[in-house]
Design a protein around this motif. Structure first.
Motif, PDB file in Angstrom:
ATOM      1  N   VAL A 172       8.366   3.793  -0.589  1.00 43.01           N
ATOM      2  CA  VAL A 172       9.205   4.820  -1.477  1.00 43.01           C
ATOM      3  C   VAL A 172       9.336   3.886  -2.713  1.00 43.01           C
ATOM      4  O   VAL A 172       9.180   4.400  -3.993  1.00 43.01           O
TER       5      VAL A 172
ATOM      6  N   VAL B 277       7.990  11.189   1.218  1.00 39.12           N
ATOM      7  CA  VAL B 277       7.026  10.079   1.912  1.00 39.12           C
ATOM      8  C   VAL B 277       8.338   9.097   2.537  1.00 39.12           C
ATOM      9  O   VAL B 277       9.460   9.069   2.458  1.00 39.12           O
ATOM     10  N   ARG B 278       7.603   8.394   3.444  1.00 44.69           N
ATOM     11  CA  ARG B 278       8.505   7.283   4.084  1.00 44.69           C
ATOM     12  C   ARG B 278       7.304   5.941   4.511  1.00 44.69           C
ATOM     13  O   ARG B 278       6.246   6.168   4.134  1.00 44.69           O
TER      14      ARG B 278
ATOM     15  N   ILE C 202       1.806   4.427   3.166  1.00 44.76           N
ATOM     16  CA  ILE C 202       2.498   5.638   2.800  1.00 44.76           C
ATOM     17  C   ILE C 202       2.204   6.843   3.712  1.00 44.76           C
ATOM     18  O   ILE C 202       1.076   6.703   3.899  1.00 44.76           O
TER      19      ILE C 202
ATOM     20  N   GLY D 119       3.104  10.832   4.155  1.00 45.57           N
ATOM     21  CA  GLY D 119       4.082  11.693   3.402  1.00 45.57           C
ATOM     22  C   GLY D 119       3.420  13.248   3.412  1.00 45.57           C
ATOM     23  O   GLY D 119       2.483  13.490   4.239  1.00 45.57           O
TER      24      GLY D 119
END
Length: 143
Positions: A120, A114-115, A93, A95
């Protein structure tokens, strides 16, 4: 030491009592997996209890300070953006935590972004399971 420094130290040491001191009573927490915010210090502390168990290898990697408009009141307030990296369920993650501060310096609004999308989903599933396990939210229908 700034509030964001104290917040980072509390997260690093997983110190919920220190986090409690940093949150306003009416704090709002905007999550990437829930449309409406978590509201109030007890709920947000419960959420942090789950998050601290859920994230693996969580670390802050940078920060920016300035001002921005809050979501709730739409007023400009001192703010900090904390960049982080972590793992959840084997997913990496990337973020940011966006913190808005009250006049007394405590955190009044907290937004997490987040990405990537797969992370996610993994985060949402893990946090929901933790919230249900801790009795903070009911189990989804059909479970």
């Amino acid at each position: 030491m700034t509030t964001s420094d104290r917040f980072r130290a509390a997260v690093d040491s997983r110190d919920l009592a220190a986090l409690e001191d940093l949150f306003t009573e009416d704090i709002r927490f905007y999550s990437p997996v829930k449309f409406t915010p978590f509201e109030g210090r007890p709920m947000v502390l419960g959420l942090f209890r789950v998050l601290l168990r859920t994230f693996e290898d969580f670390r802050y990697i940078g920060d920016f300070t300035g001002t921005s408009h809050t979501s709730a009141e739409g007023i400009e307030s001192p703010s900090a953006v904390l960049l982080f990296r972590a793992t959840v369920g084997g997913k990496q993650i990337h973020g940011i935590d966006l913190l808005h501060f009250a006049d007394d310096g405590r955190i009044k609004e907290f937004t997490v972004m987040v990405r990537p999308q797969s992370a996610v989903r993994a985060l949402g599933e893990a946090v929901l399971a933790g919230l249900v396990a801790d009795g903070l939210v009911p189990a989804p229908a059909g479970q």
